[in-house]
Design an enzyme around this catalytic site. Structure first.
Site, PDB file in Angstrom:
ATOM      1  CG  HIS A   1      66.466  58.763  70.511  1.00 36.89           C
ATOM      2  ND1 HIS A   1      65.536  59.793  70.663  1.00 36.89           N
ATOM      3  CD2 HIS A   1      65.468  57.088  70.863  1.00 36.89           C
ATOM      4  CE1 HIS A   1      63.987  58.904  70.816  1.00 36.89           C
ATOM      5  NE2 HIS A   1      64.868  57.503  70.548  1.00 36.89           N
TER       6      HIS A   1
ATOM      7  CB  CYS B   1      59.357  56.520  69.586  1.00 35.18           C
ATOM      8  SG  CYS B   1      60.996  57.428  70.788  1.00 35.18           S
ATOM      9  CG  LEU B   2      58.813  53.171  74.480  1.00 32.68           C
ATOM     10  CD1 LEU B   2      60.415  52.934  75.832  1.00 32.68           C
ATOM     11  CD2 LEU B   2      57.161  52.728  74.775  1.00 32.68           C
TER      12      LEU B   2
ATOM     13  CD  GLN C   1      63.488  57.418  74.492  1.00 31.29           C
ATOM     14  OE1 GLN C   1      64.633  56.242  74.258  1.00 31.29           O
ATOM     15  NE2 GLN C   1      62.657  57.317  73.776  1.00 31.29           N
TER      16      GLN C   1
ATOM     17  CG  HIS D   1      64.431  53.667  67.634  1.00 37.66           C
ATOM     18  ND1 HIS D   1      63.279  54.673  66.668  1.00 37.66           N
ATOM     19  CD2 HIS D   1      64.418  54.568  68.724  1.00 37.66           C
ATOM     20  CE1 HIS D   1      62.380  54.806  67.983  1.00 37.66           C
ATOM     21  NE2 HIS D   1      63.741  55.031  68.226  1.00 37.66           N
ATOM     22  CD  GLU D   2      66.309  53.135  71.741  1.00 44.00           C
ATOM     23  OE1 GLU D   2      66.793  54.301  72.407  1.00 44.00           O
ATOM     24  OE2 GLU D   2      65.189  52.365  71.343  1.00 44.00           O
TER      25      GLU D   2
ATOM     26  N   GLY E   1      63.492  48.979  73.795  1.00 42.87           N
ATOM     27  CA  GLY E   1      64.574  49.920  73.415  1.00 42.87           C
ATOM     28  C   GLY E   1      64.838  51.404  74.400  1.00 42.87           C
TER      29      GLY E   1
HETATM   30 NI    NI Z   1      62.454  56.236  70.452  1.00 42.77          NI
END
Ligand code: NI
Length: 188
Positions: free
Chosen positions: A156, A110-111, A66, A152-153, A61
């Site tokens: 963000h 998380c990326l 991000q 989670h997304e 995701g």
């Molecule tokens: Ni994340």
């Protein structure tokens, strides 16, 4: 989201171009994003780029902030079985419409916080409404990893990271590691 279980990282069709992913701490990861009011070509291209960036990472995701774009757009694909067809999913203005009382704990990553994982407890099932790439409203129930990832997304888009669910000490420890990582990358 970066899963503790490594995703397969295959890209169904590489239409997009990779974009750099912001690393925590970054003020852009703490802001509330703006709703998408006009589904422009620019935003459709961004969605393709985000899918490419997510598959390449690899992740399951990714949210627009991000990659430094402060609009309410997320992409996800939580298919993790070998041989199962990829399900690239693009959501403009995603909204959680209902949540289950049942909770589920997943080890999240998380990326924007690479290689750091921690257990987070969230509703096990969620109903989400969104606008797809064609401008069509969609509504669907998610469970399992999809439910965790979509929450989670969407977090963000509200300036919230998974580490915000952790105890302050653990959060500070991870943040210091990321500051060090950013310094190292800046020197490289
Ligand atoms: Ni994340």
């Amino acid at each position: 989201m970066q899963g503790a279980l490594r995703p397969l990282g295959r890209s169904p069709k590489s239409e997009g171009m990779k974009r750099p992913i912001l690393i925590h701490p970054d003020p852009r990861l703490k802001k509330v994003c703006d709703p998408v009011t006009d589904l422009s070509d620019e935003l459709r291209v961004l969605a393709d780029d985000m899918l490419e960036t997510m598959y390449d990472a690899p992740g399951i995701g990714l949210a627009a902030p991000q990659v430094g774009v402060m609009h309410r757009l997320i992409v996800l694909d939580c298919v993790k079985e070998e041989g199962e067809a990829p399900r690239p999913t693009v959501m403009f203005n995603p909204e959680i419409l209902a949540v289950s009382d049942d909770l589920n704990t997943y080890e999240e990553g998380c990326l924007s916080i690479p290689e750091q994982y921690a257990d987070v407890t969230r509703p096990a099932e969620v109903r989400v409404g969104w606008i797809d790439q064609n401008g069509t409203p969609q509504e669907r129930d998610f469970d399992g990893l999809w439910a965790t990832c979509v929450q989670h997304e969407i977090d963000h888009l509200n300036g919230k990271l998974f580490i915000d669910y952790l105890k302050p000490l653990k959060r500070q420890m991870i943040t210091r590691k990321m500051q060090k990582l950013k310094r190292e990358r800046a020197r490289a």
